[in-house]
Scaffold this motif. Structure first.
Motif, PDB file in Angstrom:
ATOM      1  N   ILE A 175       0.835  -1.200   0.000  1.00 37.38           N
ATOM      2  CA  ILE A 175       0.000   0.000   0.000  1.00 37.38           C
ATOM      3  C   ILE A 175       0.870   1.249   0.000  1.00 37.38           C
ATOM      4  N   ASN A 176       2.053   1.161   0.589  1.00 37.94           N
ATOM      5  CA  ASN A 176       2.983   2.295   0.522  1.00 37.94           C
ATOM      6  C   ASN A 176       3.441   2.536  -0.911  1.00 37.94           C
ATOM      7  N   LYS A 177       3.663   1.457  -1.664  1.00 37.95           N
ATOM      8  CA  LYS A 177       4.042   1.590  -3.084  1.00 37.95           C
ATOM      9  C   LYS A 177       2.912   2.237  -3.880  1.00 37.95           C
ATOM     10  N   ALA A 178       1.680   1.823  -3.581  1.00 40.49           N
ATOM     11  CA  ALA A 178       0.527   2.399  -4.283  1.00 40.49           C
ATOM     12  C   ALA A 178       0.423   3.896  -4.005  1.00 40.49           C
ATOM     13  N   ILE A 179       0.600   4.289  -2.738  1.00 43.30           N
ATOM     14  CA  ILE A 179       0.505   5.706  -2.359  1.00 43.30           C
ATOM     15  C   ILE A 179       1.630   6.513  -2.978  1.00 43.30           C
ATOM     16  N   GLU A 180       2.794   5.904  -3.096  1.00 50.10           N
ATOM     17  CA  GLU A 180       3.929   6.601  -3.716  1.00 50.10           C
ATOM     18  C   GLU A 180       3.644   6.917  -5.180  1.00 50.10           C
ATOM     19  N   ILE A 181       2.935   6.016  -5.863  1.00 52.28           N
ATOM     20  CA  ILE A 181       2.569   6.234  -7.268  1.00 52.28           C
ATOM     21  C   ILE A 181       1.410   7.212  -7.380  1.00 52.28           C
ATOM     22  N   ASN A 182       0.404   7.027  -6.515  1.00 52.62           N
ATOM     23  CA  ASN A 182      -0.824   7.829  -6.619  1.00 52.62           C
ATOM     24  C   ASN A 182      -1.475   7.914  -5.233  1.00 52.62           C
ATOM     25  N   PRO A 183      -1.294   9.028  -4.515  1.00 55.83           N
ATOM     26  CA  PRO A 183      -1.772   9.136  -3.119  1.00 55.83           C
ATOM     27  C   PRO A 183      -3.287   9.334  -3.008  1.00 55.83           C
ATOM     28  N   LEU A 184      -4.044   8.349  -3.453  1.00 53.95           N
ATOM     29  CA  LEU A 184      -5.499   8.448  -3.375  1.00 53.95           C
ATOM     30  C   LEU A 184      -5.984   8.288  -1.937  1.00 53.95           C
ATOM     31  N   PRO A 185      -7.030   8.998  -1.539  1.00 56.05           N
ATOM     32  CA  PRO A 185      -7.588   8.833  -0.195  1.00 56.05           C
ATOM     33  C   PRO A 185      -7.983   7.386   0.108  1.00 56.05           C
ATOM     34  N   LEU A 186      -8.451   6.663  -0.914  1.00 51.45           N
ATOM     35  CA  LEU A 186      -8.824   5.264  -0.733  1.00 51.45           C
ATOM     36  C   LEU A 186      -7.635   4.445  -0.245  1.00 51.45           C
ATOM     37  N   TYR A 187      -6.468   4.732  -0.824  1.00 47.47           N
ATOM     38  CA  TYR A 187      -5.264   4.005  -0.425  1.00 47.47           C
ATOM     39  C   TYR A 187      -4.851   4.389   1.000  1.00 47.47           C
ATOM     40  N   THR A 188      -4.983   5.664   1.327  1.00 51.22           N
ATOM     41  CA  THR A 188      -4.639   6.122   2.681  1.00 51.22           C
ATOM     42  C   THR A 188      -5.554   5.485   3.721  1.00 51.22           C
ATOM     43  N   GLN A 189      -6.845   5.350   3.386  1.00 49.39           N
ATOM     44  CA  GLN A 189      -7.786   4.691   4.289  1.00 49.39           C
ATOM     45  C   GLN A 189      -7.338   3.245   4.548  1.00 49.39           C
ATOM     46  N   HIS A 190      -6.953   2.552   3.481  1.00 54.71           N
ATOM     47  CA  HIS A 190      -6.511   1.164   3.654  1.00 54.71           C
ATOM     48  C   HIS A 190      -5.199   1.111   4.452  1.00 54.71           C
TER      49      HIS A 190
END
Length: 567
Positions: free
Chosen positions: A336-351
């Motif tokens: 999930i850190n990799k996902a946020i690094e690519i695209n910091p979507l609120p959905l990813y931050t929630q997860h």
């Protein structure tokens, strides 16, 4: 079974076909595209027999819809007498009684009829080809008598030729050997004419996403093909997920990936499906392989990392098993850190916050939830998550209540059932922190929302808030309801006794407490409370006996009572 079916079909053919000395030369080749169809029900019993023909060398074929109703499987018997399984349904129309399907040819191709590009005119020659394994030019020749409109450029034909019911779905060709019609069952007893529907119309039938809810297609147990359109196919996968068995849905996922090998969602869906239904090492390896393939083909790698992180998270909190032991909360956090690094979507931050919460890193979890609460993804659930994290990190209870207020405020009064969990949690937090009257108010709202659906624990919690706010009448009513719902719960019985004691109903209190002791004879507090009731009744000896019993069982609260009253 195969020999019996072939024998039956050949016997029928002797009645259906008529040798024609002047038959066109192309008949020999064209007849190889015509076949017999045999359908079977779910018990594998013979259901129907009929005809059909190939319109493409890779196995696309046409026949009549009625033949397939109730069928769990079907085979075609080609001009060589070989049985070939029907693989998928490609489209159907029950009103016009036509169906399009694909036959599994293996690695081979098949003779197929060419579809007529031009609609035949009135009085044009028409040739009907029956199914046959014989090397002869058996056919029926006639003329087009009437041409009627069907749909779009397609037509319906009345033909001047004799036809029996057993020739339904045989092809009608023009003088050039191109198929323009599909024989249909006669609606009258007229034996000098037959009717045909446009073959090009039947060939244009397709499966759409919504056909997975189609009543006419659901009458057929043979697998439906996915739509040719990628987006439609994705919708079809979603709709089929709640309708098909595990095996059938697994097969449909495989078909999707074969049909759209560069669609990352297909691999992600199959990995999710495997994760949800299997726990062995072989399937785990397949799920990992699918996720790696999704990463390879996806143009949105953050989405793949997010989905893989979610599966890892669920695997860890559900204790999926030995095969999935490499999927941990730590690996979930990495993805999930990799996902946020690519695209910091609120959905990813929630997860990300959910992962931290599961790791009991409540301060980091709160930071994530707080970020989400300042975005357009803020919701009652995200405020509730922040409140729980704040509470577990021993934060100020007033801040917890403010967050729960925010969750509740997302709804308008009168509150819907969806608001009930947040109101209930707010009541508990208020009660735990001395705001008893406010807690009771929230409990009352919760009761109004849930109605008769409340359980015994609800009445127990509200009773405690009422008791501590000195509303003993309501406290007694609530604990009575709790005991009525769970008469064998010793905690409720003891609380019932405590409330009765508080309002000086000593006999009732003693009865309640003894009922609790009947369930658990080592419930020390009950002896202390019975002794207190007896003390109020002037039964000092009995009281001291019960006080000493409570002390023996480890109740330290009774010691001052013994020192004061039992010397």
């Amino acid at each position: 079974m195969r020999k019996k079916i072939l024998f039956m079909v050949l016997c029928l053919l002797s009645q259906w076909t008529m040798a024609q000395k002047d038959a066109p030369k192309w008949v020999d080749k064209s007849k190889k595209a015509v076949f017999s169809v045999v359908t079977y029900d779910e018990n594998d019993k013979l259901l129907n027999t009929g005809n059909g023909f190939f319109v493409s060398e890779d196995g696309v074929a046409l026949s009549d819809y009625t033949l397939f109703v109730g069928a769990a499987r079907a085979v075609v018997i080609n001009f060589e007498g070989k049985q070939l399984p029907v693989q998928t349904i490609l489209g159907a129309n029950s009103m016009y009684d036509v169906i399009k399907f694909r036959v599994d040819l293996g690695k081979k191709s098949t003779p197929a009829l060419k579809l007529a590009a031009v609609v035949p005119a009135k009085d044009a020659e028409a040739v009907m080809l029956p199914y046959s394994t014989k090397k002869e030019r058996a056919c029926t020749i006639g003329k087009v008598e009437e041409v009627s409109n069907l749909a779009g450029p397609h037509k319906y034909f009345k033909l001047a030729m004799s036809m029996k019911d057993k020739l339904v779905s045989c092809p009608i060709l023009n003088s050039e050997g191109e198929v323009f019609g599909l024989v249909q069952k006669a609606a009258s007893k007229d034996t000098t004419h037959c009717y045909a529907i446009s073959a090009p119309y039947a060939n244009e039938l397709v499966i759409s996403a919504f056909d997975f809810n189609s009543s006419e297609l659901n009458k057929i147990g043979i697998k439906k093909a996915l739509p040719n359109n990628e987006d439609q196919a994705m919708v079809a996968l979603f709709m089929a997920s709640s309708q098909l068995s595990v095996d059938k849905y697994s097969s449909l996922l495989n078909d999707f990936i074969t049909q759209f090998p560069n669609n990352a969602d297909g691999y992600i869906r199959r990995a999710n499906f495997i994760f949800s239904n299997y726990s062995d090492a072989q399937h785990f390896a397949q799920a990992e392989d699918d996720l790696n393939k999704a990463l390879k083909v996806s143009g949105k790698k953050d989405d793949v990392y997010y989905n893989r992180s979610r599966m890892m998270y669920l695997s860890a909190i559900q204790n999926k098993g030995e095969a999935f032991k490499s999927w941990t909360l730590e690996t979930s956090l990495e993805d999930i850190n990799k996902a946020i690094e690519i695209n910091p979507l609120p959905l990813y931050t929630q997860h990300q916050g959910d992962v931290y919460f599961a790791m009991t890193k409540f301060d980091k979890a709160f930071e994530c939830f707080d970020k989400v609460n300042h975005t357009n993804l803020a919701s009652p659930e995200t405020f509730f998550s922040a409140a729980r994290a704040k509470e577990l990190m021993k934060g100020d209870y007033k801040e917890v209540i403010v967050l729960l207020d925010s969750a509740v405020s997302r709804y308008a009064a009168p509150y819907p059932q969806a608001a009930a969990p947040y109101i209930s949690e707010r009541a508990i937090v208020k009660s735990d922190n001395g705001l008893y009257k406010e807690a009771v108010a929230d409990f009352d709202i919760y009761h109004q929302i849930i109605g008769s659906g409340v359980n015994a624990n609800f009445f127990y919690l509200r009773e405690q808030a009422n008791y501590k706010s000195r509303n003993y009448k309501r406290a007694l009513e609530d604990i009575m309801k709790a005991v009525e719902m769970e008469p064998s719960n010793k905690e409720y019985l003891a609380e019932y006794g405590a409330v009765n004691l508080r309002i000086a109903r000593y006999d009732e209190a003693i009865k309640n407490l003894k009922d609790a002791l009947a369930i658990d004879p080592k419930f020390a507090a009950c002896y202390r409370l019975i002794g207190f009731c007896q003390l109020q009744q002037g039964k000092k000896t009995d009281a001291c006996e019960n006080f000493n019993k409570a002390k023996e069982l480890g109740d330290e609260l009774v010691i001052p009572m013994i020192e004061k009253n039992c010397k």
